[in-house]
Write an enzyme that holds these catalytic residues in place. Structure first.
Site, mmCIF file in Angstrom:
data_model
loop_
_atom_site.group_PDB
_atom_site.id
_atom_site.type_symbol
_atom_site.label_atom_id
_atom_site.label_comp_id
_atom_site.label_asym_id
_atom_site.label_seq_id
_atom_site.Cartn_x
_atom_site.Cartn_y
_atom_site.Cartn_z
ATOM 1 N N ASP A 59 0.846 -1.191 0.000
ATOM 2 C CA ASP A 59 0.000 0.000 0.000
ATOM 3 C C ASP A 59 0.886 1.248 0.000
ATOM 4 O OD1 ASP A 59 0.894 0.544 2.623
ATOM 5 O OD2 ASP A 59 -0.805 -0.472 3.530
ATOM 6 N N ALA A 60 0.266 2.402 0.115
ATOM 7 C CA ALA A 60 1.004 3.658 -0.029
ATOM 8 C C ALA A 60 2.023 3.883 1.091
ATOM 9 C CB ALA A 60 0.035 4.842 -0.107
#
Lengths: 156, 156, 156, 156
Positions: free
Chosen positions: D29-30
């Protein structure tokens, strides 16, 4: 979209890079088959495995100065993939100016000698600020040794 | 893949069906943007929303006698989508014999008057045993009233 | 795990923050229901929506100096969620020293007055280098006004 | 939630069932790490691999008369998992009346001799109509030979 059945069989791909993937329960959908969006993930798994095989793993890292960003994708779904089907994803690739072309074809034991899906992705190299970068020499060197099939039968 | 910029703008789509989607954290990847496989999910969300709008929801149910199975997909990624970007997914569709053609184009506020992505999916109707089915009359009726843009600029 | 049925009903949550989510086809699995891993995504959607409601959106951004990292999660699955079920996710939260406690309970129209699932997540604030950070004053201020239910019936 | 560090090390698990998983780019994810919802998928992969090891694969098929439905899950996230980290997921399980208890602990090479995550899931057997079923004799037989660690240090 070419609907005629490709004349190639899996044995014709024996010199291509191959990555295998077991279809997981969390990849199935309410039709009891692998959801169609997962094929782009199967392609990515194969792509990253190819990079690792050639010690090019850093090029898929977010901290790298050169990341292969996806600019297009296409998939042809011919047969379904069910829970615990063992998939074999074959790929080939080449560089055209700044754009990387990957082609994929997927086989499973369930459908003998018939590809269940195939597709393509195109990529450009970006740095961490999403600016286009020239591919580094070590990547170009590896790519020059890659084969590209002029008569690849799985056209889209 | 046509790399010239489409001449259309979002305001030219005011009569098209539109579905909105807020980019979630779990949709981002290590490049801090929505992972490219999620665009097929955004397209699916818009497709199902269109079916619901026309009271055709059952056609996307696994218990239905007629399910729209995906036979091909393609996506062009022009600009990234970041966390909490509000996406607007426009679609149009038509029936050609037994095949359903859907086209999509995505806009976000971050990139004014420039589509961030577009694509297509093709579908055929299947029953629960994966046998091809003719589309039911109520679906054909709705489709005959749909518009199809002969000059759709987001070619792939 | 408390298996006795909670005495509370959805109407008892009218003052709690509520986020709604329509179950998508890509969230279903081969049992025709939303895959159990998606509940952590539904919780996250509700959590981010709560942050946005309080103009605290930056705290869920990867570029932020303060990110709410998940340190634990738990979910109790009581009833299934099917395709196109409209879910309502209620939450409450509080801060204990450096740890944020979130509680969630999910209702759908399909099962009247009975929660289909509930759970908890715990979080600590991290900076971009994964170092623990004290929560910023504006977040603490908002949290001090939040209610916390001493008799929350959906224990795990 | 026990925050004291477990005294066990990975070598103490040499007799436990182990499943390995390479963290994929699409799982990040980010924050550049595997999204926390994926840990429930890693647990499921290990669980299904255990069933296959014991020729109990059909029990995870949607067409089976006996499916292990998840009734609860919990995860403790101690250290992050990054792109291409090779994870080793150890599990053990036992049957208590009609409920199956699975415990998991995950190690990676990045953090030597320290579990990066652990957790539990509980399951009941359901048929295709979501009715509770007694476990079939061949499954009970296998379970009676499984070990269960009375002093399992990764408590939640």
């Amino acid at each position: 979209m070419n609907s005629s059945r490709p004349q190639w069989q899996e044995k014709d791909l024996s010199e291509h890079f191959c990555h295998s993937h077991l279809v997981q329960f969390y990849e199935t959908d309410a039709m009891t088959v692998a959801h169609h969006s997962n094929y782009l993930r199967f392609f990515e798994e194969a792509r990253v495995a190819w990079l690792r095989r050639h010690q090019l793993g850093p090029f898929h890292s977010p901290q790298a100065d050169f990341v292969l960003a996806v600019v297009s994708s296409s998939v042809r779904y011919q047969r379904p993939a069910f829970l615990l089907d063992q998939l074999r994803i074959y790929l080939e690739l080449r560089l055209e100016r700044l754009k990387f072309h990957f082609r994929y074809v997927i086989f499973s034991d369930r459908f003998q000698n018939e590809a269940i899906a195939w597709g393509e992705t195109q990529h450009i190299g970006l740095d961490g600020q999403f600016k286009v970068q020239r591919p580094p020499p070590e990547l170009v060197q590896v790519l020059e040794r890659e084969k590209w099939t002029e008569t690849w039968p799985w056209s889209l």
